[in-house]
Scaffold this motif. Sequence first.
Motif, PDB file in Angstrom:
ATOM      1  N   HIS A 161      -4.883 -13.132  25.920  1.00  0.00           N
ATOM      2  CA  HIS A 161      -3.976 -13.985  25.154  1.00  0.00           C
ATOM      3  C   HIS A 161      -4.167 -13.795  23.645  1.00  0.00           C
ATOM      4  CE1 HIS A 161      -2.081 -16.045  28.447  1.00  0.00           C
ATOM      5  NE2 HIS A 161      -3.246 -16.324  28.987  1.00  0.00           N
ATOM      6  N   ARG A 162      -5.399 -13.545  23.208  1.00  0.00           N
ATOM      7  CA  ARG A 162      -5.628 -13.333  21.778  1.00  0.00           C
ATOM      8  C   ARG A 162      -4.877 -12.102  21.289  1.00  0.00           C
ATOM      9  NH1 ARG A 162      -9.541 -10.317  19.317  1.00  0.00           N
ATOM     10  NH2 ARG A 162     -10.889 -10.279  21.166  1.00  0.00           N
ATOM     11  N   HIS A 163      -4.944 -11.019  22.048  1.00  0.00           N
ATOM     12  CA  HIS A 163      -4.264  -9.789  21.635  1.00  0.00           C
ATOM     13  C   HIS A 163      -2.741  -9.931  21.720  1.00  0.00           C
ATOM     14  CE1 HIS A 163      -7.502  -6.841  20.942  1.00  0.00           C
ATOM     15  NE2 HIS A 163      -8.200  -7.596  21.772  1.00  0.00           N
ATOM     16  N   LEU A 164      -2.242 -10.553  22.788  1.00  0.00           N
ATOM     17  CA  LEU A 164      -0.797 -10.705  22.927  1.00  0.00           C
ATOM     18  C   LEU A 164      -0.238 -11.638  21.860  1.00  0.00           C
ATOM     19  CD1 LEU A 164      -0.296 -10.888  26.802  1.00  0.00           C
ATOM     20  CD2 LEU A 164      -0.312  -8.901  25.295  1.00  0.00           C
ATOM     21  N   ASP A 165      -0.951 -12.718  21.561  1.00  0.00           N
ATOM     22  CA  ASP A 165      -0.492 -13.641  20.514  1.00  0.00           C
ATOM     23  C   ASP A 165      -0.488 -12.970  19.151  1.00  0.00           C
ATOM     24  OD1 ASP A 165      -0.171 -15.604  22.403  1.00  0.00           O
ATOM     25  OD2 ASP A 165      -2.028 -16.670  21.929  1.00  0.00           O
ATOM     26  N   ALA A 166      -1.509 -12.159  18.879  1.00  0.00           N
ATOM     27  CA  ALA A 166      -1.571 -11.449  17.596  1.00  0.00           C
ATOM     28  C   ALA A 166      -0.430 -10.443  17.474  1.00  0.00           C
ATOM     29  CB  ALA A 166      -2.917 -10.744  17.446  1.00  0.00           C
ATOM     30  N   ALA A 167      -0.128  -9.737  18.572  1.00  0.00           N
ATOM     31  CA  ALA A 167       0.979  -8.777  18.555  1.00  0.00           C
ATOM     32  C   ALA A 167       2.303  -9.488  18.339  1.00  0.00           C
ATOM     33  CB  ALA A 167       1.008  -7.989  19.862  1.00  0.00           C
ATOM     34  N   LYS A 168       2.477 -10.653  18.979  1.00  0.00           N
ATOM     35  CA  LYS A 168       3.713 -11.424  18.801  1.00  0.00           C
ATOM     36  C   LYS A 168       3.863 -11.869  17.358  1.00  0.00           C
ATOM     37  CE  LYS A 168       6.089 -15.600  20.382  1.00  0.00           C
ATOM     38  NZ  LYS A 168       5.995 -16.806  21.263  1.00  0.00           N
ATOM     39  N   ALA A 169       2.771 -12.322  16.743  1.00  0.00           N
ATOM     40  CA  ALA A 169       2.828 -12.767  15.352  1.00  0.00           C
ATOM     41  C   ALA A 169       3.194 -11.619  14.419  1.00  0.00           C
ATOM     42  CB  ALA A 169       1.483 -13.375  14.947  1.00  0.00           C
ATOM     43  N   ARG A 170       2.618 -10.434  14.645  1.00  0.00           N
ATOM     44  CA  ARG A 170       2.957  -9.280  13.804  1.00  0.00           C
ATOM     45  C   ARG A 170       4.411  -8.872  13.999  1.00  0.00           C
ATOM     46  NH1 ARG A 170      -2.392  -7.707  15.307  1.00  0.00           N
ATOM     47  NH2 ARG A 170      -1.587  -6.503  17.065  1.00  0.00           N
ATOM     48  N   ARG A 171       4.887  -8.942  15.238  1.00  0.00           N
ATOM     49  CA  ARG A 171       6.278  -8.587  15.509  1.00  0.00           C
ATOM     50  C   ARG A 171       7.237  -9.550  14.801  1.00  0.00           C
ATOM     51  NH1 ARG A 171       6.058  -9.001  20.599  1.00  0.00           N
ATOM     52  NH2 ARG A 171       7.188 -10.943  20.927  1.00  0.00           N
ATOM     53  N   GLU A 172       6.940 -10.838  14.880  1.00  0.00           N
ATOM     54  CA  GLU A 172       7.809 -11.830  14.241  1.00  0.00           C
ATOM     55  C   GLU A 172       7.761 -11.724  12.725  1.00  0.00           C
ATOM     56  OE1 GLU A 172       6.446 -15.484  15.932  1.00  0.00           O
ATOM     57  OE2 GLU A 172       7.667 -15.252  17.766  1.00  0.00           O
TER      58      GLU A 172
END
Length: 208
Positions: A161-172
């Motif tokens: 979840h830490r990696h997926l949340d970080a990727a989502k934040a960078r994408r947004e």
Amino acid sequence: MDDVNAPRPRTVGADALKAFTHPLRMAMIDRLQDHGPATATQLARALGESTGQTSYHLRQLERHGFVEDDPGHAGGRERWWRAVSFWVDGATLRDQPGGESALRDTMRWSVAERTRVLTRWAEQVEPDPAWAEAGTSSRATSDLTLAEADALAAELEAVVHRHLDAAKARREAEEGAGEPRRRVRVYLDVLPLPADDPAPGAPGHAAD
């Protein structure tokens, strides 16, 4: 340090899970998870169904919280849907009417989905060498206590979840906009193996 107490997705009850375990609804969730948001028309075309059927079942999935409007396609003439993550608590479900059956059906769907995706990944030839090296499939087995198994599962979930949340934040935030993104599937299974009888010659095994 990873937050092993990070909140899990919404937990669903037996009634919602029974509504989920319909072949077309599960196929639509598979499609949305594999390819991202889609309209009822696109799902119908991909699955060989009528738009009326996919529209009806999308509304049922929405009613129970399994799909929602995709904010990236707001304001268009057609409604775009995306899948919503959920969590299944087996211990709680078994105490609810119909929960055991719905749980078994959901687990069968989950295993079949894993088999389909992993088989395709193993058999296909990835044209991009970099992406070919990005995937991994590993297995580890050890003797753990119940507390150790729980801790392992919780920490692994937190890392994912830490990696997926970080990727989502960078994408947004549109960071690295020039770097191509692909949908990536992460599977995590921590499960007890069957408690078989001791092997011949092992401590506690009576010789013939």
